[in-house]
Enzyme design. Structure first.
Site, PDB file in Angstrom:
ATOM      1  N   ASP A 155      50.149  40.078  42.954  1.00  0.00           N
ATOM      2  CA  ASP A 155      48.800  40.574  43.226  1.00  0.00           C
ATOM      3  C   ASP A 155      48.676  40.949  44.706  1.00  0.00           C
ATOM      4  OD1 ASP A 155      48.261  39.907  40.615  1.00  0.00           O
ATOM      5  OD2 ASP A 155      47.361  37.966  41.138  1.00  0.00           O
ATOM      6  N   GLN A 156      47.662  41.740  45.005  1.00  0.00           N
ATOM      7  CA  GLN A 156      47.512  42.172  46.414  1.00  0.00           C
ATOM      8  C   GLN A 156      47.334  40.971  47.350  1.00  0.00           C
ATOM      9  OE1 GLN A 156      44.876  42.000  48.590  1.00  0.00           O
ATOM     10  NE2 GLN A 156      43.237  41.296  47.220  1.00  0.00           N
TER      11      GLN A 156
END
Ligand code: URA
Length: 254
Positions: free
Chosen positions: A111-112
């Site tokens: 995920d970011q």
């Protein structure tokens, strides 16, 4: 291998561009300037050369690890955050790949806001093997959680929780309390937002997440967020050899 061909294989541009770099004196091999683009070079793994003053190693296939910083997307075409690929030098992103997309590709996605160990390669077999659910490569995550961890939550993570996209429970190979709000989780699957969803299903909430290990490969201590390095031959071999590990039935640590 001709020096021009060697540079081409490593992502320094077209054969013509590579010949130009050599002829204009921008390339050294083993510390010696070489200006003959057709010069025959023994392309051994790890051969050291420089291009425009930057140090490089020859690798027939590229296997690298990146310490992914928060606020980066693992996509070539990011929607909101800068791509992790912008953290890599151009040649790694441009290496020609027969019958595939050029350059190294990330093994799965983080995920970011997740940090830590991300592998990238241009070896199709390696990418396939590492991503395949059949191979069950264990991955270790450290999560900071919102609420104090208790035995009931750890038990749910070990025994299995049901996520919204699959009726079969998913369980952690290991779930250990590192301190009151820090959890270490080992998984051998890679479902979308898996750690965050499992922790939520167990009654807590992930506030920060870092991947610290894949197979036997640990996130290197001295590698700052945003930095990358080549994997060693032994590290690549150990990742190819990873076998499924049995779930741990231990009680909580820490
Ligand atoms: N699980 C998550 O929830 N996020 C990641 O980035 C990786 C695993």
């Amino acid at each position: 291998m001709q020096l021009q061909e060697l540079l081409f294989s490593q992502g320094f541009g077209t054969r013509r561009v590579c010949a130009g770099l050599i002829q204009h004196g921008h390339v050294t091999v083993d510390g010696q300037a070489v200006t003959d683009a057709g010069c025959d070079i023994e392309a051994q793994e790890g051969l050291r050369y420089t291009v425009q003053g930057k140090n490089w190693e020859f690798h027939a296939k590229a296997y690298v690890l990146l310490n992914k910083p928060a606020g980066t997307e693992c996509s070539q075409k990011p929607s909101t955050w800068p791509s992790v690929y912008t953290l890599l030098p151009d040649p790694l992103r441009q290496r020609p790949v027969k019958g595939g997309v050029d350059g190294v590709q990330a093994v799965g996605r983080l995920d970011q806001d997740t940090t830590g160990l991300l592998l990238l390669s241009d070896d199709g077999k390696f990418l396939h093997r590492m991503a395949s659910p059949r191979h069950h490569v264990p991955k270790v995550y450290e999560a900071e959680v919102k609420h104090p961890l208790d035995e009931a939550q750890l038990g749910r993570l070990r025994e299995g929780v049901v996520l919204d996209d699959d009726p079969r429970p998913v369980r952690a190979l290991a779930a250990d309390r590192l301190d009151e709000r820090r959890l270490q989780l080992t998984l051998d699957e890679g479902k979308y937002h898996q750690v965050k969803r499992m922790v939520a299903a167990a009654g807590n909430r992930v506030e920060a997440l870092c991947r610290t290990r894949i197979g036997d490969l640990q996130l290197p201590v001295g590698l700052a967020p945003g930095q990358w390095r080549w994997l060693t031959a032994a590290e690549v071999e150990s990742l190819f050899l990873v076998k499924k590990v049995a779930p741990k039935s231990s009680s909580a640590g820490g």
